[in-house]
Design an enzyme around this catalytic site. Structure first.
Site, PDB file in Angstrom:
ATOM      1  N   TRP A   1      -2.941  -2.621  -1.584  1.00 40.75           N
ATOM      2  CA  TRP A   1      -2.561  -4.007  -1.897  1.00 40.75           C
ATOM      3  C   TRP A   1      -3.375  -4.855  -0.929  1.00 40.75           C
ATOM      4  O   TRP A   1      -3.132  -4.838   0.281  1.00 40.75           O
ATOM      5  CB  TRP A   1      -1.060  -4.181  -1.676  1.00 40.75           C
ATOM      6  CG  TRP A   1      -0.515  -5.504  -2.127  1.00 40.75           C
ATOM      7  CD1 TRP A   1      -0.164  -5.865  -3.399  1.00 40.75           C
ATOM      8  CD2 TRP A   1      -0.250  -6.645  -1.295  1.00 40.75           C
ATOM      9  NE1 TRP A   1       0.298  -7.155  -3.406  1.00 40.75           N
ATOM     10  CE2 TRP A   1       0.250  -7.652  -2.139  1.00 40.75           C
ATOM     11  CE3 TRP A   1      -0.392  -6.914   0.066  1.00 40.75           C
ATOM     12  CZ2 TRP A   1       0.620  -8.910  -1.667  1.00 40.75           C
ATOM     13  CZ3 TRP A   1      -0.029  -8.163   0.541  1.00 40.75           C
ATOM     14  CH2 TRP A   1       0.476  -9.149  -0.315  1.00 40.75           C
TER      15      TRP A   1
ATOM     16  N   HIS B   1      14.836 -36.789  -6.735  1.00 39.01           N
ATOM     17  CA  HIS B   1      14.029 -37.137  -5.559  1.00 39.01           C
ATOM     18  C   HIS B   1      12.629 -36.541  -5.644  1.00 39.01           C
ATOM     19  O   HIS B   1      11.970 -36.371  -4.628  1.00 39.01           O
ATOM     20  CB  HIS B   1      14.741 -36.665  -4.286  1.00 39.01           C
ATOM     21  CG  HIS B   1      16.058 -37.331  -4.089  1.00 39.01           C
ATOM     22  ND1 HIS B   1      16.172 -38.685  -3.828  1.00 39.01           N
ATOM     23  CD2 HIS B   1      17.321 -36.860  -4.176  1.00 39.01           C
ATOM     24  CE1 HIS B   1      17.458 -39.008  -3.738  1.00 39.01           C
ATOM     25  NE2 HIS B   1      18.188 -37.911  -3.960  1.00 39.01           N
TER      26      HIS B   1
ATOM     27  N   ASN C   1      -1.472   1.546   5.632  1.00 38.73           N
ATOM     28  CA  ASN C   1      -0.587   0.501   5.136  1.00 38.73           C
ATOM     29  C   ASN C   1      -0.209  -0.343   6.338  1.00 38.73           C
ATOM     30  O   ASN C   1       0.278   0.195   7.325  1.00 38.73           O
ATOM     31  CB  ASN C   1       0.669   1.135   4.504  1.00 38.73           C
ATOM     32  CG  ASN C   1       1.704   0.096   4.104  1.00 38.73           C
ATOM     33  OD1 ASN C   1       1.397  -1.080   3.971  1.00 38.73           O
ATOM     34  ND2 ASN C   1       2.942   0.534   3.927  1.00 38.73           N
ATOM     35  N   GLY C   2      -0.468  -1.652   6.268  1.00 38.25           N
ATOM     36  CA  GLY C   2      -0.138  -2.514   7.398  1.00 38.25           C
ATOM     37  C   GLY C   2      -1.312  -3.415   7.716  1.00 38.25           C
ATOM     38  O   GLY C   2      -2.233  -3.563   6.915  1.00 38.25           O
TER      39      GLY C   2
ATOM     40  N   LYS D   1       6.471  -4.394  -3.968  1.00 34.27           N
ATOM     41  CA  LYS D   1       7.914  -4.123  -3.940  1.00 34.27           C
ATOM     42  C   LYS D   1       8.443  -4.183  -2.519  1.00 34.27           C
ATOM     43  O   LYS D   1       9.506  -4.730  -2.268  1.00 34.27           O
ATOM     44  CB  LYS D   1       8.169  -2.739  -4.558  1.00 34.27           C
ATOM     45  CG  LYS D   1       9.624  -2.317  -4.578  1.00 34.27           C
ATOM     46  CD  LYS D   1      10.400  -3.135  -5.577  1.00 34.27           C
ATOM     47  CE  LYS D   1      11.870  -2.807  -5.608  1.00 34.27           C
ATOM     48  NZ  LYS D   1      12.636  -3.951  -6.150  1.00 34.27           N
TER      49      LYS D   1
ATOM     50  N   CYS E   1       0.819  -1.226   0.000  1.00 32.54           N
ATOM     51  CA  CYS E   1       0.000   0.000   0.000  1.00 32.54           C
ATOM     52  C   CYS E   1       0.847   1.268   0.000  1.00 32.54           C
ATOM     53  O   CYS E   1       1.865   1.339   0.685  1.00 32.54           O
ATOM     54  CB  CYS E   1      -0.881   0.049   1.227  1.00 32.54           C
ATOM     55  SG  CYS E   1      -1.936  -1.383   1.411  1.00 32.54           S
TER      56      CYS E   1
ATOM     57  N   LYS F   1      12.362 -15.466 -10.501  1.00 32.26           N
ATOM     58  CA  LYS F   1      12.193 -14.396 -11.488  1.00 32.26           C
ATOM     59  C   LYS F   1      11.181 -14.805 -12.545  1.00 32.26           C
ATOM     60  O   LYS F   1      10.309 -14.040 -12.912  1.00 32.26           O
ATOM     61  CB  LYS F   1      13.526 -14.087 -12.190  1.00 32.26           C
ATOM     62  CG  LYS F   1      14.487 -13.228 -11.412  1.00 32.26           C
ATOM     63  CD  LYS F   1      14.111 -11.764 -11.505  1.00 32.26           C
ATOM     64  CE  LYS F   1      14.705 -10.964 -10.372  1.00 32.26           C
ATOM     65  NZ  LYS F   1      14.177 -11.276  -9.046  1.00 32.26           N
TER      66      LYS F   1
ATOM     67  N   GLU G   1      16.920 -18.366  -7.799  1.00 27.30           N
ATOM     68  CA  GLU G   1      16.610 -16.978  -8.155  1.00 27.30           C
ATOM     69  C   GLU G   1      16.030 -16.920  -9.574  1.00 27.30           C
ATOM     70  O   GLU G   1      15.087 -16.168  -9.843  1.00 27.30           O
ATOM     71  CB  GLU G   1      17.885 -16.129  -8.012  1.00 27.30           C
ATOM     72  CG  GLU G   1      17.842 -14.741  -8.624  1.00 27.30           C
ATOM     73  CD  GLU G   1      16.783 -13.805  -8.056  1.00 27.30           C
ATOM     74  OE1 GLU G   1      16.090 -14.173  -7.096  1.00 27.30           O
ATOM     75  OE2 GLU G   1      16.638 -12.694  -8.609  1.00 27.30           O
TER      76      GLU G   1
ATOM     77  N   ARG H   1       5.151   0.081  -6.064  1.00 28.84           N
ATOM     78  CA  ARG H   1       5.099  -0.757  -4.867  1.00 28.84           C
ATOM     79  C   ARG H   1       4.153  -1.940  -5.040  1.00 28.84           C
ATOM     80  O   ARG H   1       4.205  -2.885  -4.260  1.00 28.84           O
ATOM     81  CB  ARG H   1       4.640   0.075  -3.670  1.00 28.84           C
ATOM     82  CG  ARG H   1       5.602   1.172  -3.308  1.00 28.84           C
ATOM     83  CD  ARG H   1       4.942   2.198  -2.420  1.00 28.84           C
ATOM     84  NE  ARG H   1       4.731   1.704  -1.079  1.00 28.84           N
ATOM     85  CZ  ARG H   1       5.564   1.890  -0.062  1.00 28.84           C
ATOM     86  NH1 ARG H   1       6.675   2.559  -0.259  1.00 28.84           N
ATOM     87  NH2 ARG H   1       5.298   1.436   1.129  1.00 28.84           N
TER      88      ARG H   1
ATOM     89  N   GLU I   1       7.547 -14.998 -11.053  1.00 31.08           N
ATOM     90  CA  GLU I   1       6.936 -13.736 -10.629  1.00 31.08           C
ATOM     91  C   GLU I   1       6.653 -12.817 -11.816  1.00 31.08           C
ATOM     92  O   GLU I   1       5.696 -12.062 -11.797  1.00 31.08           O
ATOM     93  CB  GLU I   1       7.740 -13.036  -9.532  1.00 31.08           C
ATOM     94  CG  GLU I   1       9.102 -12.545  -9.888  1.00 31.08           C
ATOM     95  CD  GLU I   1       9.865 -11.963  -8.683  1.00 31.08           C
ATOM     96  OE1 GLU I   1       9.256 -11.683  -7.644  1.00 31.08           O
ATOM     97  OE2 GLU I   1      11.095 -11.783  -8.800  1.00 31.08           O
TER      98      GLU I   1
HETATM   99  C1  G6P Z   1       9.202  -8.573  -2.271  1.00 28.01           C
HETATM  100  C2  G6P Z   1       9.793  -8.161  -3.607  1.00 28.01           C
HETATM  101  C3  G6P Z   1      11.056  -8.956  -3.891  1.00 28.01           C
HETATM  102  C4  G6P Z   1      12.031  -8.824  -2.732  1.00 28.01           C
HETATM  103  C5  G6P Z   1      11.397  -9.201  -1.396  1.00 28.01           C
HETATM  104  C6  G6P Z   1      12.275  -8.811  -0.219  1.00 28.01           C
HETATM  105  O1  G6P Z   1       8.695  -9.854  -2.356  1.00 28.01           O
HETATM  106  O2  G6P Z   1       8.850  -8.362  -4.623  1.00 28.01           O
HETATM  107  O3  G6P Z   1      11.664  -8.474  -5.071  1.00 28.01           O
HETATM  108  O4  G6P Z   1      13.126  -9.647  -2.968  1.00 28.01           O
HETATM  109  O5  G6P Z   1      10.164  -8.495  -1.224  1.00 28.01           O
HETATM  110  O6  G6P Z   1      12.357  -7.423  -0.163  1.00 28.01           O
HETATM  111  P1  G6P Z   1      13.549  -6.622   0.488  1.00 28.01           P
HETATM  112  O7  G6P Z   1      13.198  -5.184   0.294  1.00 28.01           O
HETATM  113  O8  G6P Z   1      13.559  -7.012   1.943  1.00 28.01           O
HETATM  114  O9  G6P Z   1      14.798  -7.017  -0.202  1.00 28.01           O
END
Ligand code: G6P
Length: 608
Positions: free
Chosen positions: A75, A503, A99-100, A603, A2, A484, A480, A27, A487
């Protein structure tokens, strides 16, 4: 997650709020809204589900007047992303954006309903509006009513309030989630971060946990939980946040991928004196000789940076490393000994779970160090030691340049650990520093593979499942890569340790499943090749990412071999991260998904 904005000034508030909200789009959100108070004191709001253009269209048809107002991108947490659940929420002349998460909202809602409140949404936020309205109805002044309201809330929040009949007043408060006040000549603003405020303001005040700010046209008064006045420093707006633009790139993510050689150079120059080839020990103020164990805690992509770092701390410094995702670490009953270093990795420095872990370790008296990209973030302020990544503002939800800068930082820190502990000789340290300094050049070379990787993406785009495998540090990069891809393109992808494939996940393999193998010609090469054979034997479509020596050894039996730049094993993970990004990016572009703001993602995840 948010986004919050607020403004009190002498120009029409709604268009400015909308502009500021656009700067918070990165965000991640799924509905939005604005409320304003006009000169006569009338409070009005406009909300819409979906993207900001829906809200903009609504505002075009039914403009909101007034020079005071608050805005929000939501969000969804409690309740679907509908217009009814969109913020601001109102009750008897009070409007609030949040937000929260308010954890005790059910109990509050029951209590408020018993006192006559009628709810119009499923959100936890609406309880705050009713609670405040009931306090005001008892004749409490605004500050007292706000303090009493905040005192009843459990959980995390950043809040902004507007009041009917008070075009001269906004309020803001935070616990857990970040919030800032922006100061300009002709207005005062509230914003989730400096990015929202930058174009409009000259100075920024970051609120501390527990702060309540009463914001007027001429300035701001800040109080703690007990209502005592506090003074918080105003800082100049960081230059870098004002220039968060796409430039000639189609997406922020593409721009950020291409910035990597430059930001890696910046980050490395913080940790290494390139002229002498010496580590800048002062910038890593940790005496590893007295550290018995390291714990690394993070979320998402940052967690995978931690996973690579574990290999480095173990092999370079002989240090035992515990690694955990923050949402698990925070509730484990682990032994937190005082002679351990607790390391937190976070781009934003605000991720709720990682922050909670930091506080848990602080309570246990551990030495804390935070690898963060935002130096004004809560983690940076609360950790004893800040190890900055100098990636600059990262806007794309999927982390790219921050990830490689996290890797570069952690590589330098692991080297320092090896030197402190005498597990690597000065000569070896110098060689490794020299290798690390090569990372920007090799990353630039990897970016030049873009056209090749675009073709790879064409093969992956029609798939519904993809597997990524690797061994050693390449296992972390495989994880990773899978993150990627899923997402960004919404293709189901799993990252696996190459040796673990048999396995379970090998059951998924058929001739529709691309298997992306991260296989540089390192000590694990032969083992990973055996695992590739197992996949090939079952008709799997292997895409191998290797280097020149690896390609020569693999021959031409495979469907696709991408030849990455030759990199020393130490820094190979930094280099092989780049093809992972480019494959995911181009697959998403081909599949037409929203690259910079993938669905359902945020974000900066400031809720648990
Ligand atoms: C969210 C973002 C990711 C990020 C993760 C951790 O899920 O979409 O890209 O890696 O948060 O965020 P941070 O700000 O703690 O690295």
């Amino acid at each position: 997650m948010c986004g919050i904005v607020g403004i009190i000034g002498d120009e029409a508030a709604a268009p400015l709020l909308l502009d500021a909200l656009k700067r918070l789009e990165y965000r991640g959100y799924d509905s939005a809204g604005i409320a304003t108070v006009d000169e006569a004191g009338a409070l009005a709001r406009c909300r819409a589900s979906g993207k900001l253009r829906n809200l903009e269209r609504r505002l075009g048809a039914e403009p909101l007047t007034g020079t005071t107002g608050i805005g929000h991108t939501r969000w969804a947490t409690h309740g679907a992303p509908t217009e009814d659940n969109a913020h601001p929420h109102t009750a008897d002349g009070v409007a609030v954006v949040h937000n929260g998460i308010i954890e005790n909202f059910r109990a509050l809602r029951t209590m408020l309903a018993a006192n006559g409140a009628t709810f119009h949404s499923e959100t936890d936020t609406e309880t705050i509006a009713h609670l405040l309205a009931q306090h005001l109805a008892r004749g409490e002044d605004v500050k007292t009513a706000l303090l009493n309201t905040l005192g009843a809330l459990e959980g995390a929040y950043a809040l902004a309030f507007a009041f009917a009949g008070r075009p001269d007043l906004l309020a803001a408060a935070r616990v857990g989630s970040p919030l800032a006040i922006g100061l300009a000549e002709d207005c005062v603003m509230i914003g989730s971060d400096a990015i929202a405020l930058a174009p409009f303001c000259d100075e920024i005040i970051y609120l501390e946990d527990g702060d309540l700010a009463l914001v007027g046209r001429d300035g701001v008064s800040i109080y703690d939980r007990n209502g005592e006045i506090q003074s918080r420093p105003a800082m100049p707006v960081p230059m870098e946040v004002s220039v968060a633009e796409k430039g000639n790139f189609r997406h922020f993510m593409a721009k950020e991928i291409h910035e990597q050689p430059e930001v890696l150079t910046h980050t490395l120059s913080h940790y290494i004196d390139a002229a002498s080839g010496e580590l800048r020990a002062d910038n890593v103020p940790i005496d590893f000789a007295s550290v018995r164990r390291v714990s690394i805690t993070a979320c998402g992509t940052a967690y995978y940076a931690g996973l690579v770092a574990r290999y480095w701390f173990e092999s370079l410094a002989g240090l035992p490393v515990d690694l955990d995702v923050a949402s698990e670490f925070r509730y484990r009953s682990q032994v937190l000994a005082p002679d351990e270093l607790a390391l937190f990795v976070s781009q934003s420095g605000e991720t709720a779970d990682t922050l909670a872990c930091l506080r848990k370790c602080k309570e246990a008296g551990q030495q804390l160090a935070a690898v963060v990209n935002v130096r004004t973030s809560t983690m940076a302020r609360e950790a004893g030691i800040v190890l900055p990544t100098l990636a600059g503002v990262e806007i794309g939800v999927a982390s790219t340049k921050a990830f490689v800068c996290q890797l570069a930082t952690l590589a330098a820190v692991a080297l320092k650990a090896g030197v402190d502990r005498g597990t690597i000789s000065p000569d070896r340290a110098r060689t490794l520093v020299g290798e690390l300094l090569e990372a920007p050049r090799l990353v630039a070379e990897a970016i030049r593979l873009e056209a090749v990787l675009q073709r790879t993406a064409r093969r992956i785009a029609p798939a519904t499942t993809a597997l990524y495998i690797g061994r050693g540090p390449s296992f972390a990069i495989a994880l990773e890569g899978a993150l990627k891809l899923k997402e960004l393109s919404y293709i189901h992808a799993e990252g696996y340790a190459a040796g673990e494939l048999k396995h379970g996940p090998i059951a998924l393999v058929d001739d529709n499943v691309p298997v992306i193998v991260v296989v540089p010609h390192d000590e694990f090469f032969a083992k990973t090749v055996s695992n590739m054979e197992e996949v090939a034997a079952r008709g799997g479509r292997i895409i191998a990412l290797t280097d020149r020596a690896g390609a020569a050894a693999l021959g031409d039996a495979l469907e696709e071999v991408v030849v990455m730049p030759d990199a020393p094993a130490f820094i190979a993970p930094i280099v092989s991260a780049v093809p992972m990004q480019l494959i995911a990016y181009h697959t998403a572009v081909l599949n037409g998904t929203d690259v910079d703001q993938p669905r359902n993602l945020a974000k900066s995840v400031t809720v648990e």
